[in-house]
Design an enzyme around this catalytic site. Structure first.
Site, PDB file in Angstrom:
ATOM      1  N   ARG A 224       0.852  -1.179   0.000  1.00 15.92           N
ATOM      2  CA  ARG A 224       0.000   0.000   0.000  1.00 15.92           C
ATOM      3  C   ARG A 224       0.890   1.231   0.000  1.00 15.92           C
ATOM      4  NH1 ARG A 224      -3.571  -2.615  -1.537  1.00 15.92           N
ATOM      5  NH2 ARG A 224      -5.533  -3.111  -0.524  1.00 15.92           N
ATOM      6  N   HIS A 272      -1.703   0.658  -9.710  1.00 19.00           N
ATOM      7  CA  HIS A 272      -2.386  -0.314  -8.841  1.00 19.00           C
ATOM      8  C   HIS A 272      -3.024  -1.443  -9.669  1.00 19.00           C
ATOM      9  CE1 HIS A 272      -4.388  -0.746  -4.652  1.00 19.00           C
ATOM     10  NE2 HIS A 272      -4.242  -1.926  -5.213  1.00 19.00           N
TER      11      HIS A 272
END
Ligand code: NAP
Ligand code: GLV
Length: 309
Positions: A224, A272
């Site tokens: 993350r 992502h």
């Protein structure tokens, strides 16, 4: 009734169809068309709007549409006893491992340097690194980190891993907790970050910790964005302490148009996409969790609320 929430409306259609196909007789509603909130028994989604889950009095389970669940805990009104599950999908795990391989090999084989030389039209040979001496370290030894290490073994690197609790993995030097972090970083030339974002891991990779990596080390992050302090990473790249970074996740997504990462010569970006959840392979476990939630049975791939992953 199952309620699906996804921020990308185009994407919702495929998921709704796959859920409906595998849950005959069950109505699948798509946010924001909730209907009577009392009908909703199971929610499937990514980042439900904070406070919304509390509004479903008969909710029996929540299925994250991803492996990570930091998006779930962003809701301060999350119902206390609600069982939560995350996705663990071998397809997705393999996908992540391939993204990790791409970037480990990119840095190990000096690809950024050879691309620069190509742009300058230069036929120069750089001192070749030895794969026997290359020290790769993986942070997070769960579903994703464990699998990546298994594959990295084939390349003959010197491998290490870091996790919260100590692990034993064949031909991998393992480290755990705060006391294991310094020695783990100090022996790692290529750092692969596959940690979940929790209160313990947020901002973990700050200037102090990044400076523990050997000079010229590389950072690969698909965990993350908030695991890493952006300014600190940029400062360490600019000072020459770090050789490069490959980033798939960011503190703010999409990454702001003026963010320094976009044009940084030592940063490689993907938006992502290293391991996307696919309806085709993920829906069977979601269907099973729907059944379990309604039967009051423990969910597959449950999330521990105390650890937050
Ligand atoms: P997982 O199976 O739950 O594994 C998490 C690992 O992190 C475990 O080894 C755990 O240690 C370790 N860990 C957690 N907190 C820690 C701490 N405070 N200190 C040290 N180690 C800690 O998770 P996973 O399925 O591998 O997924 C990991 C993360 O990858 C997800 O949470 C998500 O954020 C990210 N992800 C990203 C993408 C993408 O497309 N970019 C896709 C999927 C997942 P223990 O083994 O000791 O518990
Ligand atoms: C994606 O980031 C996931 O957590 O599955």
């Amino acid at each position: 009734v199952v309620l699906l929430f996804k921020s990308d409306p185009d994407d919702t259609r495929g998921w709704t169809a796959e859920l409906a196909r595998r849950l005959p007789g069950v109505e699948v509603r798509t946010w924001p068309d909730v209907g009577d909130p009392a009908d909703i028994e199971f929610c499937v989604g990514w980042a439900f709007p904070p406070g919304s889950l509390r509004g479903f009095p008969n909710l029996k389970g929540l299925q994250s549409l991803g492996a990570g669940v930091d998006h779930v805990f962003r809701d301060p009104d999350l119902p206390e006893a609600l069982p939560i599950a995350r996705i663990v999908d071998p397809y997705m795990t393999e996908d992540m491992t391939q993204w990790v391989m791409l970037n480990v090999l990119r840095f190990h084989k000096q690809d950024p340097d050879y691309r620069r030389l190509q742009a300058e039209g230069r036929w120069d040979e750089l001192p070749p690194p030895s794969w026997r001496d290359r020290r790769v370290g993986v942070m997070g030894l769960g579903e994703l980190g464990g699998h990546a290490l298994e594959r990295l073994r084939y390349f003959g690197y010197k491998l290490a891993g870091w996790s919260r609790t100590k692990k034993r993995i064949d031909r991998v030097e393992t480290f755990a907790g705060e006391e294991g972090l310094r020695p783990f970083l100090a022996r790692t030339d290529i750092l692969v970050v596959l940690l979940p974002l929790t209160p313990e891991t947020e901002d973990l990779l700050n200037r102090e910790r990044l400076s523990r990596l050997p000079k010229g080390a590389f950072v690969i992050n698909a965990g993350r964005g908030r695991l890493l302090v952006d300014e600190d990473l940029i400062a360490m790249l600019d000072s020459g302490h770090l050789g490069g970074a490959a980033l798939d996740v960011f503190r703010q997504e999409p990454l702001a148009a003026d963010h320094a990462f976009w044009k940084h010569p030592k940063v490689v970006i993907t938006p992502h996409v290293s391991a996307l959840t696919r309806a085709e392979t993920a829906v069977p476990q979601i269907v099973e969790n729907y059944r379990r939630a309604l039967a009051g049975e423990p969910l597959l791939h449950p999330v521990d609320r105390r650890r937050r992953y």
